[in-house]
Each structure stands twice: as C-alpha cells, then as structure tokens.
Design a protein around this motif. Structure first.
Motif, PDB file in Angstrom:
ATOM      1  N   ALA A  22      -2.139   4.521  -4.094  1.00 48.88           N
ATOM      2  CA  ALA A  22      -1.614   5.754  -3.515  1.00 48.88           C
ATOM      3  C   ALA A  22      -0.106   5.654  -3.291  1.00 48.88           C
ATOM      4  O   ALA A  22       0.642   6.613  -3.549  1.00 48.88           O
ATOM      5  N   ALA A  23       0.346   4.484  -2.829  1.00 45.09           N
ATOM      6  CA  ALA A  23       1.784   4.282  -2.626  1.00 45.09           C
ATOM      7  C   ALA A  23       2.532   4.325  -3.954  1.00 45.09           C
ATOM      8  O   ALA A  23       3.650   4.859  -4.036  1.00 45.09           O
ATOM      9  N   MET A  24       1.924   3.770  -5.018  1.00 45.43           N
ATOM     10  CA  MET A  24       2.553   3.803  -6.331  1.00 45.43           C
ATOM     11  C   MET A  24       2.699   5.232  -6.831  1.00 45.43           C
ATOM     12  O   MET A  24       3.730   5.620  -7.388  1.00 45.43           O
ATOM     13  N   VAL A  25       1.651   6.049  -6.618  1.00 47.81           N
ATOM     14  CA  VAL A  25       1.715   7.445  -7.027  1.00 47.81           C
ATOM     15  C   VAL A  25       2.848   8.160  -6.287  1.00 47.81           C
ATOM     16  O   VAL A  25       3.630   8.913  -6.886  1.00 47.81           O
ATOM     17  N   ALA A  26       2.950   7.905  -4.998  1.00 49.95           N
ATOM     18  CA  ALA A  26       4.006   8.535  -4.209  1.00 49.95           C
ATOM     19  C   ALA A  26       5.390   8.109  -4.711  1.00 49.95           C
ATOM     20  O   ALA A  26       6.306   8.934  -4.833  1.00 49.95           O
ATOM     21  N   ALA A  27       5.536   6.814  -5.011  1.00 50.03           N
ATOM     22  CA  ALA A  27       6.820   6.321  -5.509  1.00 50.03           C
ATOM     23  C   ALA A  27       7.130   6.896  -6.889  1.00 50.03           C
ATOM     24  O   ALA A  27       8.283   7.216  -7.204  1.00 50.03           O
ATOM     25  N   GLN A  28       6.100   7.043  -7.712  1.00 50.78           N
ATOM     26  CA  GLN A  28       6.298   7.612  -9.041  1.00 50.78           C
ATOM     27  C   GLN A  28       6.726   9.069  -8.957  1.00 50.78           C
ATOM     28  O   GLN A  28       7.608   9.516  -9.688  1.00 50.78           O
ATOM     29  N   LEU A  48       2.269  -1.143  -8.683  1.00 49.60           N
ATOM     30  CA  LEU A  48       1.290  -1.153  -9.766  1.00 49.60           C
ATOM     31  C   LEU A  48       0.644  -2.522  -9.905  1.00 49.60           C
ATOM     32  O   LEU A  48      -0.589  -2.649  -9.956  1.00 49.60           O
ATOM     33  N   ALA A  49       1.474  -3.556  -9.969  1.00 46.36           N
ATOM     34  CA  ALA A  49       0.960  -4.908 -10.144  1.00 46.36           C
ATOM     35  C   ALA A  49       0.131  -5.349  -8.943  1.00 46.36           C
ATOM     36  O   ALA A  49      -0.954  -5.938  -9.108  1.00 46.36           O
ATOM     37  N   ALA A  50       0.603  -5.072  -7.741  1.00 42.17           N
ATOM     38  CA  ALA A  50      -0.130  -5.470  -6.539  1.00 42.17           C
ATOM     39  C   ALA A  50      -1.473  -4.755  -6.447  1.00 42.17           C
ATOM     40  O   ALA A  50      -2.492  -5.355  -6.072  1.00 42.17           O
ATOM     41  N   SER A  51      -1.493  -3.481  -6.791  1.00 42.41           N
ATOM     42  CA  SER A  51      -2.739  -2.726  -6.792  1.00 42.41           C
ATOM     43  C   SER A  51      -3.729  -3.311  -7.787  1.00 42.41           C
ATOM     44  O   SER A  51      -4.918  -3.474  -7.487  1.00 42.41           O
ATOM     45  N   ALA A  52      -3.249  -3.644  -8.988  1.00 43.35           N
ATOM     46  CA  ALA A  52      -4.125  -4.203 -10.020  1.00 43.35           C
ATOM     47  C   ALA A  52      -4.735  -5.526  -9.576  1.00 43.35           C
ATOM     48  O   ALA A  52      -5.939  -5.768  -9.759  1.00 43.35           O
ATOM     49  N   VAL A  53      -3.936  -6.394  -8.991  1.00 44.89           N
ATOM     50  CA  VAL A  53      -4.444  -7.688  -8.538  1.00 44.89           C
ATOM     51  C   VAL A  53      -5.468  -7.502  -7.420  1.00 44.89           C
ATOM     52  O   VAL A  53      -6.517  -8.170  -7.394  1.00 44.89           O
ATOM     53  N   ALA A  54      -5.200  -6.589  -6.495  1.00 44.59           N
ATOM     54  CA  ALA A  54      -6.138  -6.341  -5.392  1.00 44.59           C
ATOM     55  C   ALA A  54      -7.473  -5.819  -5.916  1.00 44.59           C
ATOM     56  O   ALA A  54      -8.544  -6.256  -5.469  1.00 44.59           O
ATOM     57  N   PHE A  55      -7.429  -4.906  -6.873  1.00 40.73           N
ATOM     58  CA  PHE A  55      -8.668  -4.355  -7.432  1.00 40.73           C
ATOM     59  C   PHE A  55      -9.476  -5.444  -8.150  1.00 40.73           C
ATOM     60  O   PHE A  55     -10.699  -5.514  -8.018  1.00 40.73           O
ATOM     61  N   LEU A  56      -8.793  -6.303  -8.912  1.00 41.53           N
ATOM     62  CA  LEU A  56      -9.516  -7.360  -9.620  1.00 41.53           C
ATOM     63  C   LEU A  56     -10.052  -8.401  -8.644  1.00 41.53           C
ATOM     64  O   LEU A  56     -11.158  -8.922  -8.822  1.00 41.53           O
ATOM     65  N   ALA A  57      -9.292  -8.703  -7.603  1.00 37.74           N
ATOM     66  CA  ALA A  57      -9.758  -9.642  -6.585  1.00 37.74           C
ATOM     67  C   ALA A  57     -10.997  -9.114  -5.885  1.00 37.74           C
ATOM     68  O   ALA A  57     -11.911  -9.869  -5.541  1.00 37.74           O
ATOM     69  N   ASP A  58     -11.059  -7.826  -5.688  1.00 35.07           N
ATOM     70  CA  ASP A  58     -12.226  -7.203  -5.077  1.00 35.07           C
ATOM     71  C   ASP A  58     -13.449  -7.332  -5.971  1.00 35.07           C
ATOM     72  O   ASP A  58     -14.571  -7.519  -5.493  1.00 35.07           O
ATOM     73  N   PRO A 209     -17.005  -3.596 -15.089  1.00 34.62           N
ATOM     74  CA  PRO A 209     -15.554  -3.387 -14.959  1.00 34.62           C
ATOM     75  C   PRO A 209     -15.170  -2.915 -13.567  1.00 34.62           C
ATOM     76  O   PRO A 209     -15.962  -2.281 -12.865  1.00 34.62           O
ATOM     77  N   SER A 210     -13.946  -3.208 -13.172  1.00 35.47           N
ATOM     78  CA  SER A 210     -13.433  -2.739 -11.885  1.00 35.47           C
ATOM     79  C   SER A 210     -13.167  -1.240 -11.957  1.00 35.47           C
ATOM     80  O   SER A 210     -12.363  -0.769 -12.763  1.00 35.47           O
ATOM     81  N   ARG A 211     -13.850  -0.506 -11.098  1.00 35.90           N
ATOM     82  CA  ARG A 211     -13.626   0.936 -11.067  1.00 35.90           C
ATOM     83  C   ARG A 211     -12.210   1.251 -10.602  1.00 35.90           C
ATOM     84  O   ARG A 211     -11.604   2.240 -11.032  1.00 35.90           O
ATOM     85  N   GLY A 212     -11.689   0.431  -9.704  1.00 34.99           N
ATOM     86  CA  GLY A 212     -10.328   0.643  -9.246  1.00 34.99           C
ATOM     87  C   GLY A 212      -9.316   0.507 -10.370  1.00 34.99           C
ATOM     88  O   GLY A 212      -8.379   1.305 -10.487  1.00 34.99           O
ATOM     89  N   LEU A 213      -9.505  -0.509 -11.230  1.00 34.26           N
ATOM     90  CA  LEU A 213      -8.585  -0.706 -12.342  1.00 34.26           C
ATOM     91  C   LEU A 213      -8.710   0.394 -13.385  1.00 34.26           C
ATOM     92  O   LEU A 213      -7.710   0.819 -13.975  1.00 34.26           O
ATOM     93  N   VAL A 214      -9.928   0.868 -13.628  1.00 35.64           N
ATOM     94  CA  VAL A 214     -10.107   1.999 -14.541  1.00 35.64           C
ATOM     95  C   VAL A 214      -9.404   3.235 -13.974  1.00 35.64           C
ATOM     96  O   VAL A 214      -8.766   4.002 -14.704  1.00 35.64           O
ATOM     97  N   THR A 215      -9.505   3.415 -12.659  1.00 33.77           N
ATOM     98  CA  THR A 215      -8.810   4.528 -12.008  1.00 33.77           C
ATOM     99  C   THR A 215      -7.300   4.381 -12.144  1.00 33.77           C
ATOM    100  O   THR A 215      -6.588   5.357 -12.424  1.00 33.77           O
ATOM    101  N   LEU A 216      -6.804   3.164 -11.965  1.00 38.83           N
ATOM    102  CA  LEU A 216      -5.372   2.908 -12.096  1.00 38.83           C
ATOM    103  C   LEU A 216      -4.880   3.290 -13.486  1.00 38.83           C
ATOM    104  O   LEU A 216      -3.855   3.974 -13.631  1.00 38.83           O
ATOM    105  N   TYR A 217      -5.597   2.863 -14.507  1.00 39.43           N
ATOM    106  CA  TYR A 217      -5.215   3.199 -15.885  1.00 39.43           C
ATOM    107  C   TYR A 217      -5.229   4.712 -16.089  1.00 39.43           C
ATOM    108  O   TYR A 217      -4.308   5.292 -16.676  1.00 39.43           O
ATOM    109  N   SER A 218      -6.267   5.367 -15.587  1.00 37.29           N
ATOM    110  CA  SER A 218      -6.407   6.812 -15.750  1.00 37.29           C
ATOM    111  C   SER A 218      -5.303   7.570 -15.019  1.00 37.29           C
ATOM    112  O   SER A 218      -4.772   8.573 -15.527  1.00 37.29           O
TER     113      SER A 218
END
Length: 261
Positions: A22-28, A48-58, A209-218
């Motif tokens: 959400a923060a990345m979207v706001a910054a974008q 972007l990178a921090a969000s991706a790592v958090a989603f994969l860690a989850d 697959p991580s739903r969060g990461l799929v959401t990030l890509y989308s």
C-alpha cells in the motif's frame, strides 16, 4: 471453487507485506504527480522489494525469502555489472549519475528492483505452471521481461541510463529484451532452488504461490498501464498497450489460479 482463506489470523508477515505494498502504491502515485518524479524512484523500489520479501517470508520462511532475494539481487547486479562493461547480454548501455549510490557503476537500487520483481514474477509463474519446473522458469522469465516493456521506456524518460544505439521500441534495442529473458531465466532458477520447494508439513495456506506476490505483480501491471495511458506527460498509448497486454497475459491467469482451491 472457494476462496480458501484458511490461514490462521493474524498473519503478521502477510500484513507487513500488504502494508508495504500500500505504501508503494502511494509513493508511485505521488511520483507520477510530482514535477520531479525521480526523487521517489528509490523509495518505490525499496518498498517494492521489502513487500516482496515479506510476502515470500509469509508463504515460506524468513530465511528462505531472504536467501531467494539475495540470490536474485546478486544475479541482477552481476548481469548489470557485466553489461555496462561488455554490452552482454543486453546491448551497449551505460548508467548516468542520477541514481545513487552506485557500486561498480551500477545503481544499488537497480539490483533491488531485480530482486523484488523477480520474486513477484516467480510467484506468477508458480501459479501458471505449478508442476513443470522448466515451464515455470520459462514463464517466470517471460513475466519478468514483460515488466521491462514499461521499465525501460520510463527510465529512459527520466535519464537514468542511455543506449549506445537506439532500438525500435521507444529507443530500446531488441537485444535488451533477449538479455532480459536470459538473466530472468537464471533468476527463476535461483528462486526455485531456494524457495520453490514445499515442505510436506506446511499447512495448506502456506502451499502454492504467494497470493501477495501475485497481487504485487498485478498491481504493478495495472499502475504502469494507467501511468503511461493517462498520467505521464507526454502520454504513451503504445507502451501502455504493449506493457499492459504483456504483463496482463501473466497476471490474469496467475490471479485466477492463485485463489483457486
């Protein structure tokens, strides 16, 4: 079909990933509205990178997520380091001094971008080709390369790098995309080896697959499409269409399959 939200609540890492996204979207959005968008470029990539790592860690574990991200960053950095010195595998190009800090002539934030979107593209490919490893690597390489249909024209606009010889796609040579496919394939292989394996003891919500990461890509696909179509000046319908169709071809089926139970 059902949504299958059978994960225990709360899931802290998933919530962290969502917050960072959400923060990345706001910054974008802020970047697109500012007269000097370059000032927020690094912020967007870090989020972007921090969000991706958090989603994969989850989905897997913090250790495997960190390892996969580090490997992806290393591959991306190595490819860029070699690329600016030899012209292989992307073609002859060079970075300007705009993005800082740099290591060996390569902006550190560029390597982080390889890591963040590499994890997202791998999740998309896992949703599309869950059982065939080679097909998964190929799909992930193509999904990551599709992002560059947006990235390169945008970064050229901002003066972040230059090509020795202009190519047919908004000044980008076709060799660049061939190089992206090669490097992205190596990125997918590395992520798969480190974080692709599922332990039998994992609960059902941590498999697939991580739903969060799929959401990030989308989200990236949607935001870049809107930006080139309606926000950037001058607008560029060609890039909006090319990038939107290319990324959408992976995001749509991945989105549908990631939520299928």
């Amino acid at each position: 079909m059902r949504l299958g939200w059978d994960a225990p609540a709360p899931r802290p890492l998933g919530l962290v990933g969502a917050g960072l996204l959400a923060a990345m979207v706001a910054a974008q959005v802020a970047s697109g509205l500012r007269p000097e968008p370059i000032r927020l470029t690094s912020v967007v990539v870090v989020l972007l990178a921090a969000s991706a790592v958090a989603f994969l860690a989850d989905r897997r574990s913090p250790g495997r997520a960190a390892g996969a991200f580090a490997a992806t960053v290393a591959i991306g950095y190595a490819a860029e380091w070699v690329g600016i010195r030899t012209g292989m595998p992307f073609g002859e190009y060079s970075y300007t001094s705009v993005l800082r800090p740099q290591a060996g002539g390569v902006p550190v934030i560029v390597a982080a971008a390889w890591g963040g979107m590499g994890l997202a593209a791998h999740a998309v490919a896992t949703a599309i080709a869950p059982r065939n490893r080679v097909a998964r690597w190929a799909a992930g390489a193509a999904a990551l390369t599709a992002w560059d249909l947006f990235l390169d024209p945008q970064m050229l606009r901002l003066g972040l790098w230059t090509w020795a010889d202009e190519g047919p796609y908004r000044g980008v040579p076709l060799s660049n995309f061939a190089g992206w496919l090669v490097v992205s394939f190596l990125v997918m292989l590395a992520i798969d080896l480190i974080a692709g394996r599922e332990d039998a003891a994992l609960p059902s919500w941590r498999k697939g697959p991580s739903r969060g990461l799929v959401t990030l890509y989308s989200v990236m696909a949607g935001m870049e499409t809107v930006a080139f179509a309606a926000v950037f000046e001058p607008r560029d319908p060609l890039v909006a269409a090319a990038g939107g169709v290319a990324m959408g071809a992976f995001a749509v089926p991945a989105w549908r399959r990631a939520w299928r139970k």
